[in-house]
Design an enzyme around this catalytic site. Sequence first.
Site, mmCIF file in Angstrom:
data_model
loop_
_atom_site.group_PDB
_atom_site.id
_atom_site.type_symbol
_atom_site.label_atom_id
_atom_site.label_comp_id
_atom_site.label_asym_id
_atom_site.label_seq_id
_atom_site.Cartn_x
_atom_site.Cartn_y
_atom_site.Cartn_z
ATOM 1 N N GLY A 1 0.826 -1.197 0.000
ATOM 2 C CA GLY A 1 0.000 0.000 0.000
ATOM 3 C C GLY A 1 0.858 1.245 0.000
ATOM 4 N N GLY B 1 2.106 5.710 4.618
ATOM 5 C CA GLY B 1 1.264 6.403 5.577
ATOM 6 C C GLY B 1 -0.090 5.778 5.819
ATOM 7 N N HIS C 1 -6.312 35.395 -13.300
ATOM 8 C CA HIS C 1 -5.893 34.010 -13.557
ATOM 9 C C HIS C 1 -6.703 33.042 -12.703
ATOM 10 C CE1 HIS C 1 -2.792 30.916 -14.613
ATOM 11 N NE2 HIS C 1 -3.239 30.389 -13.472
ATOM 12 N N GLU C 2 -6.748 33.283 -11.402
ATOM 13 C CA GLU C 2 -7.481 32.384 -10.499
ATOM 14 C C GLU C 2 -8.988 32.464 -10.738
ATOM 15 O OE1 GLU C 2 -5.871 30.189 -8.930
ATOM 16 O OE2 GLU C 2 -3.906 31.087 -9.302
ATOM 17 N N HIS D 1 -9.787 30.089 -13.566
ATOM 18 C CA HIS D 1 -9.881 28.699 -13.109
ATOM 19 C C HIS D 1 -11.225 28.450 -12.436
ATOM 20 C CE1 HIS D 1 -5.875 27.476 -14.106
ATOM 21 N NE2 HIS D 1 -5.275 28.274 -13.232
ATOM 22 N N ASP E 1 0.103 24.869 -14.964
ATOM 23 C CA ASP E 1 -1.215 24.503 -15.497
ATOM 24 C C ASP E 1 -1.072 23.703 -16.789
ATOM 25 O OD1 ASP E 1 -2.455 25.878 -13.425
ATOM 26 O OD2 ASP E 1 -2.519 27.757 -14.551
#
Length: 623
Positions: A198, A201, A422-423, A426, A499
């Site tokens: 696995g 963690g 820009h944000e 998105h 991006d």
Amino acid sequence: MNSKPYSLFIFLGALGLLLTLAIYFAAQDQKPIVKLPFSAFVSKVEAGAVGTALIDDQLVKGMLKTGEPYEAVIMPSERLSLMMLKQGVDIQVQQQEKQQWSLLTMLFAAFVIGLLGIMIYLRSSGGGMGGGGSNKLFNIGRSKARMFEPNAVKTTFKDVAGLVEAKEELRDIVEFLKNPEKFKAIGAKIPRGVLLNGNPGNGKTLLAKAVAGEANCTFLSINGSDFVEVFVGVGASRVRDLFAQARKHAPCIIFVDEIDAVGRQRGNNAGGGNNDEREQTLNQLLAEMDGFSTEAGSVIVLAATNRADVLDKALVRPGRFDRVVMVPYPDIKARHLILEIHAKNVPLADEVDLFKIARGTQGMSGADLENLINEAALSATKQGKKIVNMEDFELARDKIFMGAARKSEVMSDRVKAITAYHEAGHALVNILLPDASPLHKVTILPRGMALGLTWFFPAEDTEYNKSAAQLRAEIMVAFGGMIAEKITYGHSETGVSSDLQGATSVARRMVLNYGMSSLGPIAFASLMSRGYGDAAQVSEQTAAKIDVEVEKIMNACYAEADALLRANVDKLGVLAKALLEAETMHADEVYALLQMPPRESFSFSPEKPKEVENSPEEEKVRE
């Protein structure tokens, strides 16, 4: 002869050598040396009283004909040399680069030898595990495993949240160690080895401890890298020693963490001696696992790895590691249970809803969730709180997923405005696409290496599987920032680099891994990694077709995202201006601003969490 008397003899021998040298030089010093002035030395030479002379620059020493040793400091000259030769003196000249060992030098060398003998004796008498490597210098061939006696391991299956299927498979091991006759009576054989596979963690080591705690037997724990050394044969010796100790303390569990460090596929000749050592160690491990008994009082091997694909086939065949137990990322129920365990000792406010936190932590491992609890507690402590509330969990999650906020970062108005558009691009593309993951938060505060971030959460049913429409939505959202910059400013800047990399990666996976292109349902990634015969990759023609398909997907997604943003350019401007003022906006605030129906919210608190207050120095910088 065992190691302790052997080392003691070395120590006594070195001590005897030291005493012998001391006695020898003391005997050399019994005759007093006559120190002659230069004039007296010349007189004795003229009188023929000098027998030998060793000249070292201005120092001359030797023996008089009466048998007495002497020393004198002279002024070398041709006349003195001729006089000594005429009188028949046996003359030797010491080369300048050579130096005689003094008594102090010899004593120091003897002291070092004695000290080495003491070190060997102390290291040999220091205890530790015996076995195959017990006669090697400094116990280099002994196993480095840590031994836990029965009852020393207190961890049980109750301490392991979730992982229901994994615990069920491991209960067979516990039952066998407790009651082997039950299995023997029906002719059943318990697996010799169990491989826990696995991602990091997720609790592989914790499961191994739980098995030892439930079975209440001796537990030997070692890391795979502890077997391998630069010296060929050491690792194999340590494997023999480990299994010898395990048999002495049977019934016993051996736990090998990160077994891929020693169990990788054989046949790779790169690496020289190091590779030979690893392969010899693996061969010895295979021999030990194939040979030890599976009857009562036996040894069971548990191993953990997150790279089961690289393990040697002989290691994972039936008869060695018979059973592979998957340890996956926890689902929402398991995350809830894990949070409850780690929050036991943390004072929580009444408003804290651990199920809501579990719902908003998709993709987190058990270790990540433990870290989330700790970060929330640190955040509360920093603000002088006595209890931890949902606001602290929100801030902790932001820090883990997006990095710490760089509040001292100074951004010009131009950079800040570009980042806002820009944000906003998105976020707007995301909320306009029904197949995109739900929006969580958008910010223009620098975090980690980014100047701004738009954060989405995958819905619970898309955590493991995604459709082609959902993958295309990911690409379009990634293009949203770049397109918004071009619409507003006529060009894009270097901030779009990550991006584009992300969008290209998704498009290539669609073609190579998922068969989501016109090339058909073919796993090209498998062909490129394994090859057929001597071919390491697909043909150049096929590779060119793959590039064309990736380009088609990218261009189509870009065109669709561009059309979507240009049709909603008014919303883009409104959202960007709001971001410039608020700097951080949650999904519900974005939906309310744009008057759009909200989707699923992953915020931990109904109100926007307050950012940790800046220090006066940070406020000055920001001003």
